[in-house]
Write an enzyme that holds these catalytic residues in place. Structure first.
Site, PDB file in Angstrom:
ATOM      1  N   LYS A 111       0.875  -1.176   0.000  1.00  0.00           N
ATOM      2  CA  LYS A 111       0.000   0.000   0.000  1.00  0.00           C
ATOM      3  C   LYS A 111       0.906   1.219   0.000  1.00  0.00           C
ATOM      4  O   LYS A 111       2.061   1.143   0.426  1.00  0.00           O
ATOM      5  CB  LYS A 111      -0.867   0.028   1.271  1.00  0.00           C
ATOM      6  CG  LYS A 111      -2.094   0.890   1.158  1.00  0.00           C
ATOM      7  CD  LYS A 111      -3.137   0.201   0.317  1.00  0.00           C
ATOM      8  CE  LYS A 111      -4.518   0.732   0.505  1.00  0.00           C
ATOM      9  NZ  LYS A 111      -5.515  -0.292   0.125  1.00  0.00           N
ATOM     10  N   ASP A 151      -6.901   4.071  -4.610  1.00  0.00           N
ATOM     11  CA  ASP A 151      -7.471   3.908  -3.267  1.00  0.00           C
ATOM     12  C   ASP A 151      -8.153   5.248  -2.945  1.00  0.00           C
ATOM     13  O   ASP A 151      -8.563   5.954  -3.867  1.00  0.00           O
ATOM     14  CB  ASP A 151      -6.376   3.520  -2.253  1.00  0.00           C
ATOM     15  CG  ASP A 151      -6.958   2.949  -0.967  1.00  0.00           C
ATOM     16  OD1 ASP A 151      -7.393   1.795  -0.966  1.00  0.00           O
ATOM     17  OD2 ASP A 151      -7.018   3.672   0.046  1.00  0.00           O
ATOM     18  N   GLY A 223     -19.966   6.940   3.611  1.00  0.00           N
ATOM     19  CA  GLY A 223     -18.880   7.202   2.660  1.00  0.00           C
ATOM     20  C   GLY A 223     -19.413   7.038   1.255  1.00  0.00           C
ATOM     21  O   GLY A 223     -19.885   5.962   0.886  1.00  0.00           O
ATOM     22  N   GLY A 225     -17.825   7.678  -1.852  1.00  0.00           N
ATOM     23  CA  GLY A 225     -16.819   7.752  -2.913  1.00  0.00           C
ATOM     24  C   GLY A 225     -17.068   6.618  -3.889  1.00  0.00           C
ATOM     25  O   GLY A 225     -18.186   6.093  -3.991  1.00  0.00           O
ATOM     26  N   ASN A 226     -16.028   6.194  -4.565  1.00  0.00           N
ATOM     27  CA  ASN A 226     -16.183   5.156  -5.590  1.00  0.00           C
ATOM     28  C   ASN A 226     -16.853   3.887  -5.045  1.00  0.00           C
ATOM     29  O   ASN A 226     -17.841   3.410  -5.599  1.00  0.00           O
ATOM     30  CB  ASN A 226     -14.800   4.856  -6.187  1.00  0.00           C
ATOM     31  CG  ASN A 226     -14.823   3.660  -7.106  1.00  0.00           C
ATOM     32  OD1 ASN A 226     -14.771   2.520  -6.662  1.00  0.00           O
ATOM     33  ND2 ASN A 226     -14.932   3.900  -8.397  1.00  0.00           N
ATOM     34  N   ALA A 227     -16.325   3.344  -3.949  1.00  0.00           N
ATOM     35  CA  ALA A 227     -16.843   2.070  -3.433  1.00  0.00           C
ATOM     36  C   ALA A 227     -18.295   2.216  -2.972  1.00  0.00           C
ATOM     37  O   ALA A 227     -19.158   1.394  -3.313  1.00  0.00           O
ATOM     38  CB  ALA A 227     -15.964   1.563  -2.297  1.00  0.00           C
ATOM     39  N   GLY A 228     -18.586   3.258  -2.207  1.00  0.00           N
ATOM     40  CA  GLY A 228     -19.935   3.472  -1.687  1.00  0.00           C
ATOM     41  C   GLY A 228     -20.949   3.646  -2.815  1.00  0.00           C
ATOM     42  O   GLY A 228     -22.055   3.106  -2.765  1.00  0.00           O
TER      43      GLY A 228
HETATM   44  N1  GLU Z   1      -7.106  -0.012  -3.020  1.00  0.00           N
HETATM   45  C1  GLU Z   1      -7.890  -1.169  -3.290  1.00  0.00           C
HETATM   46  C2  GLU Z   1      -7.950  -2.062  -2.068  1.00  0.00           C
HETATM   47  O1  GLU Z   1      -7.806  -1.613  -0.948  1.00  0.00           O
HETATM   48  C3  GLU Z   1      -7.482  -1.889  -4.563  1.00  0.00           C
HETATM   49  C4  GLU Z   1      -6.083  -2.390  -4.623  1.00  0.00           C
HETATM   50  C5  GLU Z   1      -5.667  -2.910  -5.988  1.00  0.00           C
HETATM   51  O2  GLU Z   1      -6.469  -2.922  -6.899  1.00  0.00           O
HETATM   52  O3  GLU Z   1      -4.508  -3.290  -6.101  1.00  0.00           O
HETATM   53  O4  GLU Z   1      -8.221  -3.228  -2.155  1.00  0.00           O
END
Ligand code: GLU
Length: 420
Positions: A111, A151, A223, A225-228
């Site tokens: 990360k 992310d 939240g 954003g993209n995921a929500g």
């Molecule tokens: N940031 C995303 C996660 O936390 C995706 C990571 C990725 O696609 O490598 O899973």
């Protein structure tokens, strides 16, 4: 179990707690497995100097933690947020290591991030800072070493900038060095919606097992954003009603349900969920305690605490965010009978399609949206079922079962590769 300390301390304590039934020290004496599995391979800290549009200079701390590459090249997103610290990035990299093991993809965990109020920068400043980061990391990342991705506060635009800067620094094309790119830059269909979609798909599986019909059920999203957003779209497609939602600036609700597509357009236009027609402003904590069947925490770590968890009414929670609840909250919810689909499964859709993108890049042969979504769905549903069966057999939580499966896999590979 250690309940205090930094987010990484707590992530480590949780891992060791879930590893207990596997008795690693007794089974493999003298192999130092708990240490080998919980200490990152490499932590990179860099200083990024940015010249602002007005000519002044600002300096930011930035990080890339490469947690473990036993299972394949390091893999994980980049987060641009003021809260980013080395400790947080370590915890997030640790979870990536487990996440790739849960969905059986051939990557390790990593990360990265920059401690910056990214939203406050101009477009040109954003591009300069992102490209600087790629150049500074140019020799540490690559298709066979470490593959970043989006992310919090990063997306296809940042991935395209990173890939261009990396190409200038290294003097070669290598599309698979980063994932989550725009489509015409080597991105994969389905990557943008993958995290949120996966969170909804695993939630729907868990709802079925719990006997809750999603059609007409109410849900809340913390939240947006993209995921929500993509999790909400998928839930609404299954007939569930979004009754409360918040982003980093405001919270809104409507017991009759909010139109998710219109809300996404509103957020795109205004930058915030506030003042969405037909909604009422609410207190942000009310999103977590809303009277509903499903809850999707999709923001940052430690949102659901021991103080708030007794008031959480949802029957099923699916963690779109990484680490959105504290350990005490997990225990309280487990005792209450709340089903929690753990982050390392619930949000693994993103990294799964990142893997698909990497495969397509290496072959320069691109799949249809249908093929991507079908393969993603199958992988997540299979992983969920495996974890569910284990949790049922051992009478334990989905999180405990997910950790045990992941730990078994990383232990196996750590032993196979030898210790020298
Ligand atoms: N940031 C995303 C996660 O936390 C995706 C990571 C990725 O696609 O490598 O899973």
């Amino acid at each position: 179990m250690q309940l205090e300390g930094t987010v990484f301390d707590r992530a480590k304590a949780l891992f060791l707690h879930y590893a207990e039934p596997l008795q690693l020290d007794a089974k493999y004496p003298g192999m130092a497995l708990p240490q080998r599995l919980t200490i990152p391979d490499k932590s990179i800290t860099v200083r990024l100097t940015l010249q602002k549009d007005n000519g002044t200079v600002e300096v930011f701390d930035a990080y890339r933690v490469q947690f473990n590459d036993d299972l394949g090249p390091y893999k994980g997103g980049l987060r641009f947020h003021p809260q980013v610290s080395l400790d947080e990035v370590k915890a997030l990299a640790f979870w990536m290591y487990l996440k790739t093991a849960v969905v059986s993809i051939p990557f390790g965990g990593a990360k990265g991030g920059i401690a910056v109020d990214y939203k406050a920068l101009s477009l040109a400043e954003k591009e300069r800072l992102t490209k600087k980061f790629a150049i500074v990391l140019a020799n540490d990342i690559g298709a066979d070493t470490d593959i970043p991705a989006p992310d919090v506060n990063t997306g296809p635009r940042e991935m395209a900038w990173m890939s261009h800067a990396w190409r200038m620094a290294r003097g070669k094309y290598e599309r698979a060095m980063i994932t989550g790119k725009p489509l015409d830059n080597g991105g994969s269909l389905g990557r943008t919606e993958a995290t949120g979609y996966g969170c909804a798909i695993t939630l729907l599986e868990a709802a079925r097992d719990k006997g809750v019909d999603p059609n007409g059920a109410r849900y809340a999203v913390q939240g947006f954003g993209n995921a929500g957003q993509y999790a909400a779209l998928e839930m609404s497609r299954h007939g569930s009603r979004l009754i409360a939602v918040c982003d980093s600036r405001a919270a809104i609700g409507n017991p009759e349900g909010l139109d998710v597509e219109a809300l996404i357009r509103h957020k795109e236009q205004t930058g915030c969920v506030a003042d969405f027609p037909g909604s009422k402003p609410i207190d942000p904590p009310e999103v977590l305690t809303a009277d509903c069947e499903f809850l999707i925490p999709a923001a940052l770590e430690d949102a659901i605490t021991k103080e708030i968890s007794p008031d959480v009414k949802a029957k099923v929670i699916s963690e779109a965010a990484n680490g959105p609840m504290t350990q005490e909250a997990m225990e309280i919810l487990f005792k209450k009978g709340t089903v929690v689909v753990p982050d390392i499964l619930a949000n693994a859709g993103g990294v799964t399609v990142s893997y698909f993108e990497w495969v397509q890049n290496r072959q320069e042969y691109y799949w249809t949206h249908e093929v991507v979504m079908e393969r993603l769905t199958k992988r997540l549903v299979d992983s969920y079922r495996r974890i569910y069966e284990r949790a049922q057999a051992e009478k334990t939580s989905l999180r405990q079962a997910a950790y045990e499966g992941a730990i078994e896999r990383v232990v196996r590979i750590a032993l196979e590769r030898g210790t020298q």
